[in-house]
Design an enzyme around this catalytic site. Structure first.
Site, PDB file in Angstrom:
ATOM      1  N   GLY A  51       0.843  -1.192   0.000  1.00 21.46           N
ATOM      2  CA  GLY A  51       0.000   0.000   0.000  1.00 21.46           C
ATOM      3  C   GLY A  51       0.871   1.231   0.000  1.00 21.46           C
ATOM      4  N   CYS A  78       5.341  -5.960   1.453  1.00 17.53           N
ATOM      5  CA  CYS A  78       5.656  -4.529   1.543  1.00 17.53           C
ATOM      6  C   CYS A  78       4.921  -3.890   2.738  1.00 17.53           C
ATOM      7  CB  CYS A  78       5.325  -3.858   0.220  1.00 17.53           C
ATOM      8  SG  CYS A  78       6.099  -2.253   0.054  1.00 17.53           S
ATOM      9  N   TYR A  79       3.975  -3.009   2.494  1.00 18.81           N
ATOM     10  CA  TYR A  79       3.253  -2.402   3.620  1.00 18.81           C
ATOM     11  C   TYR A  79       2.633  -3.493   4.514  1.00 18.81           C
ATOM     12  CZ  TYR A  79      -0.290   0.166   6.264  1.00 18.81           C
ATOM     13  OH  TYR A  79      -1.062   0.680   7.267  1.00 18.81           O
ATOM     14  N   HIS A 165       8.093  -6.988  -4.113  1.00 15.51           N
ATOM     15  CA  HIS A 165       6.799  -7.407  -4.682  1.00 15.51           C
ATOM     16  C   HIS A 165       6.934  -8.695  -5.497  1.00 15.51           C
ATOM     17  CE1 HIS A 165       4.352  -3.956  -3.527  1.00 15.51           C
ATOM     18  NE2 HIS A 165       5.500  -3.305  -3.556  1.00 15.51           N
ATOM     19  N   GLU A 167       4.627 -10.369  -6.760  1.00 15.94           N
ATOM     20  CA  GLU A 167       3.551 -10.517  -7.743  1.00 15.94           C
ATOM     21  C   GLU A 167       3.849  -9.888  -9.092  1.00 15.94           C
ATOM     22  OE1 GLU A 167       3.658  -8.651  -5.110  1.00 15.94           O
ATOM     23  OE2 GLU A 167       2.501  -6.797  -5.273  1.00 15.94           O
ATOM     24  N   SER A 219     -26.284  -7.754 -24.630  1.00 16.21           N
ATOM     25  CA  SER A 219     -25.743  -6.886 -25.680  1.00 16.21           C
ATOM     26  C   SER A 219     -25.052  -7.699 -26.759  1.00 16.21           C
ATOM     27  CB  SER A 219     -24.740  -5.915 -25.069  1.00 16.21           C
ATOM     28  OG  SER A 219     -23.564  -6.613 -24.694  1.00 16.21           O
ATOM     29  N   GLY A 220     -24.729  -8.960 -26.406  1.00 13.49           N
ATOM     30  CA  GLY A 220     -23.971  -9.759 -27.364  1.00 13.49           C
ATOM     31  C   GLY A 220     -22.474  -9.687 -27.100  1.00 13.49           C
ATOM     32  N   GLY A 221     -22.068  -8.813 -26.195  1.00 18.16           N
ATOM     33  CA  GLY A 221     -20.665  -8.775 -25.766  1.00 18.16           C
ATOM     34  C   GLY A 221     -20.392 -10.010 -24.911  1.00 18.16           C
ATOM     35  N   VAL A 222     -19.118 -10.292 -24.701  1.00 16.82           N
ATOM     36  CA  VAL A 222     -18.792 -11.561 -24.037  1.00 16.82           C
ATOM     37  C   VAL A 222     -19.311 -11.594 -22.589  1.00 16.82           C
ATOM     38  CG1 VAL A 222     -16.437 -10.832 -23.482  1.00 16.82           C
ATOM     39  CG2 VAL A 222     -16.965 -13.245 -23.577  1.00 16.82           C
ATOM     40  N   ASP A 223     -19.282 -10.475 -21.885  1.00 16.04           N
ATOM     41  CA  ASP A 223     -19.702 -10.500 -20.479  1.00 16.04           C
ATOM     42  C   ASP A 223     -21.196 -10.796 -20.338  1.00 16.04           C
ATOM     43  OD1 ASP A 223     -17.129  -9.697 -20.188  1.00 16.04           O
ATOM     44  OD2 ASP A 223     -17.604  -7.611 -19.745  1.00 16.04           O
ATOM     45  N   SER A 224     -22.019 -10.068 -21.086  1.00 14.87           N
ATOM     46  CA  SER A 224     -23.452 -10.308 -20.929  1.00 14.87           C
ATOM     47  C   SER A 224     -23.832 -11.668 -21.519  1.00 14.87           C
ATOM     48  CB  SER A 224     -24.289  -9.169 -21.529  1.00 14.87           C
ATOM     49  OG  SER A 224     -24.228  -9.157 -22.926  1.00 14.87           O
ATOM     50  N   SER A 225     -23.119 -12.108 -22.551  1.00 12.39           N
ATOM     51  CA  SER A 225     -23.444 -13.415 -23.144  1.00 12.39           C
ATOM     52  C   SER A 225     -23.150 -14.546 -22.164  1.00 12.39           C
ATOM     53  CB  SER A 225     -22.624 -13.648 -24.416  1.00 12.39           C
ATOM     54  OG  SER A 225     -22.897 -12.650 -25.357  1.00 12.39           O
ATOM     55  N   LYS A 365     -11.449 -10.733 -17.013  1.00 13.99           N
ATOM     56  CA  LYS A 365     -11.944 -10.878 -18.391  1.00 13.99           C
ATOM     57  C   LYS A 365     -11.501 -12.194 -19.045  1.00 13.99           C
ATOM     58  CE  LYS A 365     -13.887  -8.586 -21.879  1.00 13.99           C
ATOM     59  NZ  LYS A 365     -15.073  -7.739 -21.768  1.00 13.99           N
TER      60      LYS A 365
END
Ligand code: XMP
Length: 509
Positions: A51, A78-79, A165, A167, A219-225, A365
């Protein structure tokens, strides 16, 4: 599962990504989470994130120090490490100089996280304060030239701390260190797969929704599909999808979606043709922000009117993703400047009291794409390039008329056909055409022409925050230009957009 306590680091999402890449499920939670709630999640391990604060700052993030008595393994980064040390009676010194960048890490004891690493390795440092005194029970396991206490261990309690870090990519052995924590220290199993996720998600949707009705803006986008498919698998016809055709879609888009979702996947969908309402309200409007506001408002009105027809709907499903959630809950993320207002399909209708179902809210995503695949969604939909909610309205620069939309649709179709044929569709973040509000002189046959100009935009990007214009082969560009000018009436010039984001944006409006 692993819990990541969000102390405000810009790398938090990366920690989560790395853990999930090891096929271990994790969640990011704010530091003020009550211990009873934390315990109820039954984490096998806890990661205290980095942080930007110093623990000596009055408003630095803190959590219930009881976390150190839960007998759950803890890794402080770290923090997070400084917070652990400070809470357990060690000493942290305020720095007047930051250490930032690569450092050589000398492993002093190949214990815990460092079992795969011999001698030295590179790590990424980004800290102000340093640890100067260890709490009882801790030993030093690694150091750098500037940071004598760069890594610590309390074997008995299973507490670990690293000042660097692990990561980030700049710590090349970081993932090996995290794996040791997950598998050796916490005893996690590699069982986070999309098949398992789908099974659990379907069960929890069934539990949440019961026999009630759910609506979703498709909408046909990948998320809503993917959201639609997942909920459909859970509750079948009790899910009603609403697809709003705003008259601003690409060529054949609505028909294709109908085919896939209604015919192949048998989803319960209401198609609403609202083109007239959108185009009439947009008449004469040229200001990009006004276009967006109008489209958002008309969408809400149309969606809400349609949703009200389903009298007994109690839930609204949304394809919210994890990064949206993290951004909105981040304790330290300030509001960012509004560059363009985004109106995403599926926004909550303001006056309806519906409960939310957000089954993707813990996914990134690329995990959504994997989930789509696991659910049997076709590749065409899984790998669709993003398409903005306001659609072609923000790609017809200037006034939107049916004629100008028709020209752009034809141009866009030719462009996408060639991009696909050239094998570039998936390699590009987006590729599309923009119709400009100026005309230019040309010559076709023996005739002088005075017609429209279109711009081609093709960009590569990881997350749309930054983007570079794609170095498409000249041969492909030549073919695209040639076909557009020959095949689309009303266009006599094609230009290629060679601007990156920033300072330009991906869309022109
Ligand atoms: P910009 O143009 O801001 O776009 O660089 C970044 C990404 O967001 C998409 N975009 C939108 N998506 N509603 C959306 O759903 C919108 O209003 C909107 N505006 C831009 C854009 O296509 C790109 O992927």
């Amino acid at each position: 599962m692993i819990l990541i306590i969000d102390f405000g680091s810009q790398f938090n999402q990366l920690i989560a990504r790395r853990v999930r890449e090891c096929r271990v499920y994790c969640q990011i939670v704010p530091p003020h989470i009550p211990l009873t709630e934390l315990n109820a999640l039954k984490p096998e391990g806890i990661i205290l994130s980095g942080g930007p604060s110093s623990i000596y700052e009055k408003n630095s993030p803190k959590m219930d120090p009881g976390v150190f008595d839960l007998q759950i393994p803890i890794l402080g980064i770290c923090y997070g490490m400084q917070y652990m040390v400070h809470s357990l009676g060690g000493q942290v010194q305020q720095a007047n100089k930051r250490e930032y960048g690569f450092a050589e890490l000398l492993i002093q004891e190949r214990a815990g996280l460092f079992q795969d690493i011999q001698g030295k390795t590179i790590c990424w440092m980004s800290h102000g304060d340093s640890i100067v005194g260890l709490p009882p029970g801790f030993r030093i396991t690694a150091a750098t030239a500037n940071t004598p206490i760069a890594a610590i261990i309390n074997k008995h309690k299973q507490f670990y701390g690293v000042q660097f870090h692990p990561e980030v990519q700049h710590t090349p052995k970081g993932k090996l260190m995290l794996q040791r924590f997950l598998f050796d220290v916490c005893g996690c199993k590699r069982n986070w797969t999309m098949k398992n996720f789908a099974k659990d998600a379907i069960r929890s949707i069934q539990e949440q929704v019961g026999d009630k009705k759910v609506i979703l803006g498709l909408s046909g986008g990948v998320d809503s599909s993917v959201t639609a498919l997942l909920i459909h698998k859970a509750i079948g016809r009790n899910l009603t999808c609403i697809f709003v055709d705003n008259g601003l879609l690409r060529k054949n888009e609505a028909e294709q979606l109908k085919k896939v979702f209604q015919q192949h996947l048998q989803l319960n969908i209401r198609f609403v043709n609202a083109a007239k309402a959108f185009l009439e309200t947009l008449k004469g409007v040229v200001d990009p922000e006004k276009k967006r506001k109008i489209i958002g408002k008309v969408f809400m009105d149309v969606f809400e009117a349609e949703a009200r027809k389903l009298k007994d709907a109690e839930f609204l499903a949304q394809g919210t993703l994890y990064p949206d959630i993290i951004e909105s809950q981040s304790a330290f993320g300030g509001p960012t400047a509004v560059i363009k207002s985004h109106h995403n399909v599926g926004g909550l209708p303001l006056t309806m009291k519906l409960k939310l179902v957000e089954p993707l809210k813990y996914l990134f995503k690329d995990e959504v794409r994997l989930l789509g695949k696991a659910l049997g969604l076709e590749d065409n939909l899984i790998w669709r390039q993003p398409f903005p909610g306001p659609g072609l309205a923000i790609r017809v620069i200037g006034e939107i008329t049916p004629k100008r939309l028709a020209i752009l649709r034809e141009v866009d179709a030719v462009l996408l056909e060639e991009i696909r044929a050239g094998g570039f569709y998936r390699k590009l973040w987006q590729s599309f055409a923009v119709l400009l509000p100026i005309k230019s002189v040309g010559i076709m046959g023996d005739q002088r022409t005075y017609e429209n100009i279109v711009a081609i935009r093709a960009v590569t990007s990881k997350d749309a925050m930054t983007a570079d214009w794609a170095r498409l082969p000249q041969k492909l560009l030549a073919k695209i230009s040639n076909r557009i000018i020959n095949e689309v009436r009303g266009v006599n010039r094609v230009v290629y957009d060679i601007s990156s984001k920033p300072p330009s944006t991906i869309e022109w409006e």
